[in-house]
Enzyme design. Structure first.
Site, short mmCIF file in Angstrom:
data_model
loop_
_atom_site.label_atom_id
_atom_site.label_comp_id
_atom_site.label_asym_id
_atom_site.label_seq_id
_atom_site.Cartn_x
_atom_site.Cartn_y
_atom_site.Cartn_z
CG ASP A 166 10.05 0.38 4.04
OD1 ASP A 166 10.43 -0.42 4.93
OD2 ASP A 166 8.96 0.27 3.46
CB ILE A 191 -0.96 -0.03 1.22
CG1 ILE A 191 -1.95 -1.20 1.08
CG2 ILE A 191 -1.70 1.29 1.37
CD1 ILE A 191 -2.82 -1.46 2.30
CE1 TYR A 208 -1.96 -4.36 11.42
CE2 TYR A 208 -4.31 -4.88 11.40
CZ TYR A 208 -3.19 -4.34 10.78
OH TYR A 208 -3.31 -3.78 9.53
CG ASP A 257 13.20 0.77 12.78
OD1 ASP A 257 12.02 1.14 13.01
OD2 ASP A 257 13.70 -0.26 13.27
CG ASN A 312 -9.18 -10.20 12.42
OD1 ASN A 312 -10.06 -11.07 12.40
ND2 ASN A 312 -8.25 -10.09 11.51
N GLY A 353 3.48 -0.41 8.81
CA GLY A 353 2.73 -1.21 9.76
C GLY A 353 3.17 -2.66 9.69
CB THR A 359 -0.90 -6.03 0.21
OG1 THR A 359 -1.33 -6.54 1.47
CG2 THR A 359 -1.63 -4.75 -0.11
CG LEU A 389 -4.97 -11.73 25.25
CD1 LEU A 389 -4.13 -10.49 24.96
CD2 LEU A 389 -6.25 -11.34 25.97
CE LYS A 403 -2.49 -0.80 11.33
NZ LYS A 403 -1.75 0.21 10.55
P1 NAD Z 1 3.35 -4.53 3.82
O1 NAD Z 1 3.85 -5.46 4.87
O2 NAD Z 1 3.27 -5.03 2.42
O3 NAD Z 1 4.20 -3.18 3.82
C1 NAD Z 1 4.52 -2.50 5.01
C2 NAD Z 1 5.78 -1.70 4.80
O4 NAD Z 1 6.10 -1.04 6.06
C3 NAD Z 1 6.98 -2.57 4.44
O5 NAD Z 1 7.66 -2.04 3.34
C4 NAD Z 1 7.83 -2.54 5.70
O6 NAD Z 1 9.23 -2.67 5.45
C5 NAD Z 1 7.49 -1.17 6.26
N1 NAD Z 1 7.83 -1.09 7.68
C6 NAD Z 1 7.58 -2.01 8.64
N2 NAD Z 1 8.14 -1.63 9.81
C7 NAD Z 1 8.76 -0.44 9.57
C8 NAD Z 1 9.51 0.43 10.39
N3 NAD Z 1 9.76 0.15 11.68
N4 NAD Z 1 10.00 1.57 9.84
C9 NAD Z 1 9.78 1.86 8.53
N5 NAD Z 1 9.07 1.06 7.70
C10 NAD Z 1 8.57 -0.09 8.23
O7 NAD Z 1 1.91 -4.05 4.33
P2 NAD Z 1 0.69 -3.41 3.52
O8 NAD Z 1 -0.33 -4.48 3.33
O9 NAD Z 1 1.14 -2.63 2.37
O10 NAD Z 1 0.10 -2.45 4.66
C11 NAD Z 1 0.39 -1.06 4.73
C12 NAD Z 1 -0.42 -0.47 5.87
O11 NAD Z 1 -1.81 -0.74 5.65
C13 NAD Z 1 -0.08 -1.06 7.23
O12 NAD Z 1 -0.16 -0.03 8.21
C14 NAD Z 1 -1.17 -2.07 7.44
O13 NAD Z 1 -1.39 -2.33 8.80
C15 NAD Z 1 -2.35 -1.38 6.80
N6 NAD Z 1 -3.44 -2.26 6.39
C16 NAD Z 1 -3.28 -3.21 5.42
C17 NAD Z 1 -4.38 -3.99 5.06
C18 NAD Z 1 -4.30 -5.04 3.98
O14 NAD Z 1 -5.32 -5.67 3.69
N7 NAD Z 1 -3.17 -5.25 3.34
C19 NAD Z 1 -5.60 -3.84 5.69
C20 NAD Z 1 -5.71 -2.88 6.68
C21 NAD Z 1 -4.64 -2.09 7.01
#
Ligand code: NAD
Length: 446
Positions: A236, A217, A352, A259, A346, A288, A387, A295, A356
């Protein structure tokens, strides 16, 4: 990455097989392309109650070159049905909403839009008026569940005095940018809204930080805000450096390895932005992680790491931006990525979902301070998005997760990105402290 089932169900062989088996056939959604018309056909507009927003709607449609036929009983099928339901005094007037919507919605084209504008129930003069206003929410959420063929229905709440803020929301919901936003309620507030913005490059000249931009995303957000004109600072972790550089190069932005949980992360980001760009206009907290366990089996490391990335880093970076004198430029925008899990909960995701949900608390609490600075802070809560994160789910859970929404398909990263880009745009000044779900009206946590 795409939704394979939607692609399959819309292919020649797939379409007849899906029909024979009685399986759902998710529509190909109308997604935004720069330069495309706001709507692919005419709009019909009606009122129930007094209606304060006729002028606002007329201006949006006129500026976008959308035709508005006088009646609703012939001619071209509408691509949008708009109901100005402001000024209702009691439930009796809802009959007018029904009388207008029923025939108009029947004629709605595929990938159409139903949009209702309403007053806030909390500001009503009487219980009857509050009831009528609140009733619209039930009406719209139900229409959204009845619509087929990729059409959506949403409600925009416009308090008195916030009329100037409504136009941007109306454009968003009518456009292809909102393809996967369905059955939602958004409240706008009074703000200084710029008279206009470049419709193709609304973020021209802006600097936008996107965390977690190396893939998924975050990479889609980087692409969309760059397409809309922003210079992207793609952030990233160093371990993702190669893909981060590829995304940054692709969008002609800059890569910044960081980070977000490191103790010096906020300080490093602030000095990078000050030194390289002099300031920042848009910050998207997208980084994220998930570390799922029930739990009772959740160890402290899983709990702590998820809280640190998903919530504490957003708090710390935002605080540092606000404290760094003048760094967040006037009209600044912060968009925080939350999740449907933070609304519905969830199984296996106490850490998580807590993080959120915390993001939602954060944006709501910070909204007044942002408004006082002429800035905004909002959250976007994605539902099931196709994703790498969701690709790791077991097949059955993944396929069910993707279908249990009114659009019968998973969203794409670009759908989340378009919503974030809209919230980041100058004319979205009156959208503050909101949570926009990008979930196709998921049945979870509706
Ligand atoms: P992803 O795992 O594909 O990408 C997450 C990116 O965040 C990665 O490139 C990772 O390296 C980076 N990251 C992780 N820890 C980090 C840190 N400490 N510092 C800097 N970068 C860091 O995940 P995604 O599916 O693209 O999700 C992106 C966001 O959307 C997240 O916050 C996720 O929780 C949220 N989200 C995703 C979905 C889904 O269906 N995919 C649904 C709801 C929310």
């Amino acid at each position: 990455m795409s939704d394979w089932y939607t692609t399959f169900a819309n292919s020649g062989v797939g379409s007849s097989l899906v029909k024979q088996l009685g399986l759902p056939r998710p529509a190909v959604l109308r997604r935004y392309e720069p330069g495309q018309p706001l709507l692919p056909g005419p709009a019909v507009v009606g009122t129930a109650g007094e209606g304060r927003l006729g002028g606002t709607l007329a201006a949006v449609l006129r500026d976008a070159g959308v035709t508005v036929p006088a009646g609703n009983d012939g001619g071209e099928r509408p691509a949008a049905v708009l109901l100005d339901a402001t000024g209702l005094t009691g439930p009796g007037q809802l009959a007018g909403a029904h009388a207008f919507l029923a025939p108009a919605v029947e004629r709605l084209r595929p990938t159409g839009r139903v949009l209702v504008l309403a007053d806030p129930p909390a500001a009503a003069d009487s219980p009857a008026q509050a009831a009528a206003r609140q009733a619209l929410e039930g009406l719209v959420r139900s229409v959204a569940k009845e619509l087929r063929a990729g059409s959506t229905a949403n409600l925009v709440v416009v308090p008195e005095g916030a009329e100037a803020s409504a136009g941007s929301a109306v454009r968003f919901f009518l456009s292809g940018r909102s393809a996967y936003v369905d059955g939602q309620v958004l409240t706008v507030s009074a703000a200084d809204v710029p008279a206009d913005e470049d419709p193709v490059r609304p973020l021209q000249g802006k600097v936008a930080v996107v965390t977690g931009a190396a893939r998924g995303i975050g990479a889609a957000i980087a692409r969309v805000v760059a397409r809309d004109g922003a210079h992207v600072v793609a952030v990233d972790v160093p371990a993702a450096g190669e893909s981060l550089a590829a995304v940054a190069n692709e969008v002609r932005g800059t890569a910044f390895q960081l980070d977000v949980t490191a103790p010096d992360a906020a300080g490093r980001l602030v000095s990078h932005l000050r030194g390289r760009h002099g300031g920042v206009d848009v910050v998207v907290h997208n980084a994220g992680i998930t570390r799922d366990k029930l739990l009772v089996n959740m160890d402290a490391a899983r709990w702590d790491s998820v809280m640190a990335v998903n919530l504490q880093a957003q708090l710390d970076l935002t605080r540092a931006l606000l404290d760094a004198d003048g760094l967040l430029r006037p009209g600044g925008r912060v968009v925080a990525v939350s999740s449907q899990s933070g609304i519905a909960g969830n199984r296996g995701q106490t850490n998580y979902a807590a993080s959120k949900a915390g993001v939602i608390g954060m944006v709501r609490a910070w909204a007044p301070e942002f408004a006082a600075r002429g800035a905004t802070i909002n959250a976007v809560a994605p539902g099931f998005i196709v994703t790498e994160m969701t690709a790791r789910m077991p097949f059955g859970a993944r396929e069910v997760g993707a279908r249990i929404n009114s659009l019968q398909q998973g969203g794409l990263p670009v759908d989340v990105a378009e919503t974030i880009a809209w919230l980041s745009s100058p004319t979205a000044a009156g959208v503050n402290g909101q949570v926009v779900r990008v979930c196709g009206q998921s049945v979870l946590g509706a």
